[in-house]
Design a protein around this motif. Structure first.
Motif, short mmCIF file in Angstrom:
data_model
loop_
_atom_site.label_atom_id
_atom_site.label_comp_id
_atom_site.label_asym_id
_atom_site.label_seq_id
_atom_site.Cartn_x
_atom_site.Cartn_y
_atom_site.Cartn_z
N THR A 79 -12.20 25.56 -0.94
CA THR A 79 -11.33 24.96 0.08
C THR A 79 -10.14 25.85 0.43
O THR A 79 -9.34 25.49 1.29
CB THR A 79 -10.81 23.60 -0.42
N MET A 80 -10.03 26.99 -0.19
CA MET A 80 -8.88 27.87 0.00
C MET A 80 -8.91 28.49 1.39
O MET A 80 -9.95 28.98 1.83
CB MET A 80 -8.93 28.96 -1.08
N PRO A 81 -7.79 28.50 2.12
CA PRO A 81 -7.75 29.13 3.46
C PRO A 81 -8.11 30.61 3.37
O PRO A 81 -7.77 31.28 2.39
CB PRO A 81 -6.30 28.94 3.89
N PRO A 82 -8.80 31.14 4.38
CA PRO A 82 -9.23 32.55 4.34
C PRO A 82 -8.09 33.54 4.12
O PRO A 82 -8.25 34.52 3.40
CB PRO A 82 -9.88 32.74 5.71
N GLU A 83 -6.92 33.27 4.72
CA GLU A 83 -5.81 34.21 4.57
C GLU A 83 -5.28 34.23 3.13
O GLU A 83 -4.88 35.28 2.62
CB GLU A 83 -4.68 33.89 5.55
N LEU A 84 -5.32 33.07 2.45
CA LEU A 84 -4.91 33.03 1.05
C LEU A 84 -5.95 33.74 0.18
O LEU A 84 -5.60 34.49 -0.73
CB LEU A 84 -4.71 31.58 0.59
N GLN A 85 -7.23 33.48 0.47
CA GLN A 85 -8.28 34.19 -0.26
C GLN A 85 -8.09 35.70 -0.15
O GLN A 85 -8.19 36.42 -1.15
CB GLN A 85 -9.66 33.81 0.28
#
Length: 277
Positions: A79-85
């Motif tokens: 569920t982690m946003p792509p930018e955080l990943q």
């Protein structure tokens, strides 16, 4: 770093330092405060920064941050946003060659968790284009032992969790990485030899083309390791032979007398784990 990040890092570091106090009431209070911070979007980046970048801090503090990061990655990876990943993956790659083995091992676990959850089997590496070049760079830098061992630990965990993804991806990462791993089967460090053989063993069942092409080289190295001084290495030798007997018996047939002799000798040897295998 941005001023906001500096303040967040200082706040979390103070909490992690307090958490080392041998007082259960203080520890419970700090745990509750850290749980509240989980709701802050930047929290994962903060603990990742402490874990990877704050090398001047006590390793106990860094590992406490690493444990928070590892648990959050496991819980939130889908569920982690792509930018955080992307931000976390960049930090993790920077920690592959850390001087502390405990840090490297936690980094490897986090990287393997991302690798198991991203994209499709055929295209997951497109979402992490720096992963294979970073591991390859470390594997090829024998003058930096922590980098080699960190890359081997990371690759070992990926190959244990999702070896099929390493074979299926269109980028063919094994064409780059496995030849380097073959080269480490003769390394002086027994941990490197054990890691390398364990990684290769994960792919015998899947029979990727690069392994088939290098089978004579692999068999030569495998049989050379039958007399290895390390029980850990010999255990991997037994496992490799067992896999080959199931999957590539014809390749072993010319060497079958030596295989039988080695297996019988290992069964009668002093190391119980090797004998059991």
């Amino acid at each position: 770093r941005e001023p906001g990040m500096e303040a967040a890092v200082a706040q979390v570091e103070a909490m992690l330092e307090q958490a080392q106090v041998p007082d259960s009431a203080v520890q419970a209070q700090i745990t509750a405060q850290l749980d509240q911070l989980q709701a802050v979007p930047e929290f994962n980046q903060t603990v990742a920064h402490i874990f990877i970048r704050r090398t001047e801090r006590p390793v106990e503090m860094r590992m406490a941050a690493g444990l928070l990061l590892k648990n959050n990655v496991r819980r939130q990876v889908h569920t982690m946003p792509p930018e955080l990943q992307a931000a976390l993956k960049a930090e993790l790659l920077a920690g592959v060659g850390d001087a502390d083995a405990r840090v490297r091992q936690t980094v490897g676990t986090c990287i393997a968790t991302f690798a198991s959850a991203m994209g499709t089997h055929q295209e997951w590496l497109a979402l992490w284009p720096d992963l294979v070049p970073t591991l390859s760079s470390h594997l090829g830098a024998a003058t930096t032992p922590s980098g080699v061992e960190g890359a081997l630990d990371c690759l070992s965990k990926i190959c244990e969790e999702v070896p099929d993804r390493m074979v299926a991806d269109d980028a063919k990462p094994l064409d780059v990485l496995l030849p380097q791993v073959f080269g480490l089967l003769q390394a002086e460090d027994e941990n490197w030899r054990a890691y390398a053989l364990g990684i290769i063993n994960n792919f015998i069942w899947l029979d990727p083309p690069v392994l088939a092409q290098n089978m004579p080289t692999f068999l030569q190295a495998l049989f050379a390791l039958t007399t290895d001084s390390s029980a850990k290495v010999r255990k991997h030798v037994i496992q490799g032979i067992n896999f080959l007997l199931d999957m590539r018996f014809n390749d072993l047939l010319p060497h079958i007398n030596g295989v039988i002799e080695f297996v019988l000798h290992s069964m009668q040897g002093p190391d119980a784990a090797v004998a059991l295998d």
